[in-house]
Design a protein around this motif. Sequence first.
Motif, short mmCIF file in Angstrom:
data_model
loop_
_atom_site.label_atom_id
_atom_site.label_comp_id
_atom_site.label_asym_id
_atom_site.label_seq_id
_atom_site.Cartn_x
_atom_site.Cartn_y
_atom_site.Cartn_z
N UNK A 159 -16.11 24.09 1.82
CA UNK A 159 -16.27 24.77 3.09
C UNK A 159 -15.16 25.80 3.30
N UNK A 160 -13.92 25.42 3.03
CA UNK A 160 -12.80 26.34 3.20
C UNK A 160 -12.90 27.53 2.25
N UNK A 199 -19.29 21.92 15.03
CA UNK A 199 -20.50 21.95 14.21
C UNK A 199 -20.21 21.24 12.90
N UNK A 200 -21.24 21.08 12.07
CA UNK A 200 -21.06 20.31 10.85
C UNK A 200 -20.24 21.00 9.79
N UNK A 201 -20.22 22.33 9.81
CA UNK A 201 -19.56 23.09 8.76
C UNK A 201 -18.99 24.38 9.32
N UNK A 202 -17.80 24.76 8.84
CA UNK A 202 -17.26 26.05 9.24
C UNK A 202 -18.14 27.18 8.72
N UNK A 203 -18.83 26.94 7.61
CA UNK A 203 -19.75 27.95 7.08
C UNK A 203 -20.84 28.30 8.08
N UNK A 204 -21.17 27.38 8.97
CA UNK A 204 -22.13 27.67 10.04
C UNK A 204 -21.59 28.76 10.96
N UNK A 261 -34.24 30.76 -1.73
CA UNK A 261 -33.12 29.82 -1.80
C UNK A 261 -33.63 28.45 -2.26
N UNK A 262 -32.82 27.71 -3.02
CA UNK A 262 -33.30 26.43 -3.57
C UNK A 262 -33.62 25.41 -2.48
N UNK A 263 -34.50 24.48 -2.82
CA UNK A 263 -34.86 23.41 -1.89
C UNK A 263 -33.63 22.59 -1.52
N UNK A 264 -33.66 22.04 -0.31
CA UNK A 264 -32.50 21.29 0.21
C UNK A 264 -32.05 20.20 -0.76
N UNK A 265 -32.97 19.35 -1.19
CA UNK A 265 -32.60 18.24 -2.05
C UNK A 265 -32.03 18.72 -3.38
N UNK A 266 -32.57 19.82 -3.89
CA UNK A 266 -32.12 20.34 -5.19
C UNK A 266 -30.66 20.74 -5.14
N UNK A 267 -30.28 21.56 -4.17
CA UNK A 267 -28.89 22.04 -4.13
C UNK A 267 -27.95 20.94 -3.65
N UNK A 268 -28.39 20.10 -2.72
CA UNK A 268 -27.51 19.04 -2.23
C UNK A 268 -27.18 18.05 -3.35
N UNK A 269 -28.20 17.63 -4.10
CA UNK A 269 -27.96 16.67 -5.18
C UNK A 269 -27.13 17.30 -6.29
N UNK A 270 -27.32 18.59 -6.54
CA UNK A 270 -26.52 19.26 -7.56
C UNK A 270 -25.05 19.32 -7.15
N UNK A 271 -24.79 19.60 -5.87
CA UNK A 271 -23.41 19.66 -5.39
C UNK A 271 -22.77 18.27 -5.35
N UNK A 320 -23.17 25.20 1.13
CA UNK A 320 -22.02 24.60 1.81
C UNK A 320 -22.44 23.86 3.07
N UNK A 321 -23.30 24.47 3.86
CA UNK A 321 -23.76 23.82 5.09
C UNK A 321 -24.53 22.54 4.77
N UNK A 322 -25.37 22.60 3.74
CA UNK A 322 -26.13 21.41 3.36
C UNK A 322 -25.21 20.28 2.90
N UNK A 323 -24.17 20.61 2.12
CA UNK A 323 -23.26 19.57 1.65
C UNK A 323 -22.48 18.98 2.81
#
Length: 412
Positions: free
Chosen positions: A26-27, A140-145, A203-213, A170-173
């Motif tokens: 996030x930073x 909020x959940x993320x500074x990236x937001x 942009x990639x599906x939520x589960x795809x990028x979240x699980x990859x991160x 970043x927001x998803x993670x």
Amino acid sequence: MERFVEGRRAALQVHVVMGNEACDLDSAVSALALAYFLAKTSSPPKAAFIPVLNIPRSDFALRTETTFLLREQGIAETSLIFRDEIDLARLHQAGLLSLTLVDHHVLPSTDAALEEAVVDVLDHRPLERVPSCQFTVELVGSCATLVTERIAQGPPGVLDWATAALLHGTILLDSVNLSPAAGKVTPRDVACISLLESRFPELPAHNTIYEALQAAKFDVSELTTEQMLRKDLKTLSNDELVLAISGIYIDLETFLHRPNLLQDLEAFCQARGYAGLVAMTVSFNERYEPTRQLAVYSQREALRSMVCQVLEEATAPSLHLQPLPSPWSCVSAYAQGNALASRKKVLPILRAALGGLGATAGLEEDTAPPPTPMNSLVDESPLAQAVPPLCPQAVLERVSRMAAEQPPDPDK
């Protein structure tokens, strides 16, 4: 002539955008994205806008989820600027520094002199102190937001694919894949994800990028043993010795059979003055259930035996240890039947044991870098160490080279 001379002075200004000392995803992404936005929307340019990652370059490899996401977007490590490569204090003393803080709003005591240079703040954690400059602090959940919202308020066309992908991941993670059950996501996080996806449907599906991160966060396959031990390190000490406790994110058998492990363990402990080391490993199955194991290393047989006995006989909590084969006589290995006993619960056991040696035991301020967000056991900031001087001219030359490497802007 007066206006010309004033303009030349203004052209030397350096505007640094910097995240917190943990330099988590996030930073790092917030600093990169906001600096990019400021550089694209400042017309005419009044400063060199520089994103600074708030760790030494040598620690970047430990931020595995950050290295993964930047690499996925084609951002080379060689293009990045780290805290030990720019002397902010010297720039400030020369009157050339403006500073925007992202993902934190209070500078550490070692940076107190830079407070005067702070001109803007974006943060998503509870307000500890009201900044004396412009600020946006929202829970909020993320500074990236907050960075996404700032960019969305700017001219159309500034947001490109790479920046959107960085902010999106970043927001998803940070929001645990927008899961309400995790208690981190807010409607503004959801709105920003929707905004990014509406502009970039590919942009990639939520589960795809979240699980990859998530996988990248625990991926230590490219780390050396020394980096692996430093990635998630805590120490305990008394008047006689210092004991290291490292979180290791592979199974114990794999760790114990790393090439040159014994030499690496000895070098790691000798270089830092550690009398011994407890390696607590955790790995996960397909259902994300943890398996915990631990190893106790020390060349001092009496210390190793004492630590092993304390851990074997512990009752608050009981670790349910079962001995495992070890390839080294100075390393004792165990399977840990109590998978709920994390390092946070083992630390008090070891602290009491060190205190029982006749001296008061406590946490030692360690020189390891702040860990990634998988835990909150931050010991000491690397910023307490001196940074090599870098003159303003060198900073501007670096920025000019970075600008020259960028592809032409199709919108201009």
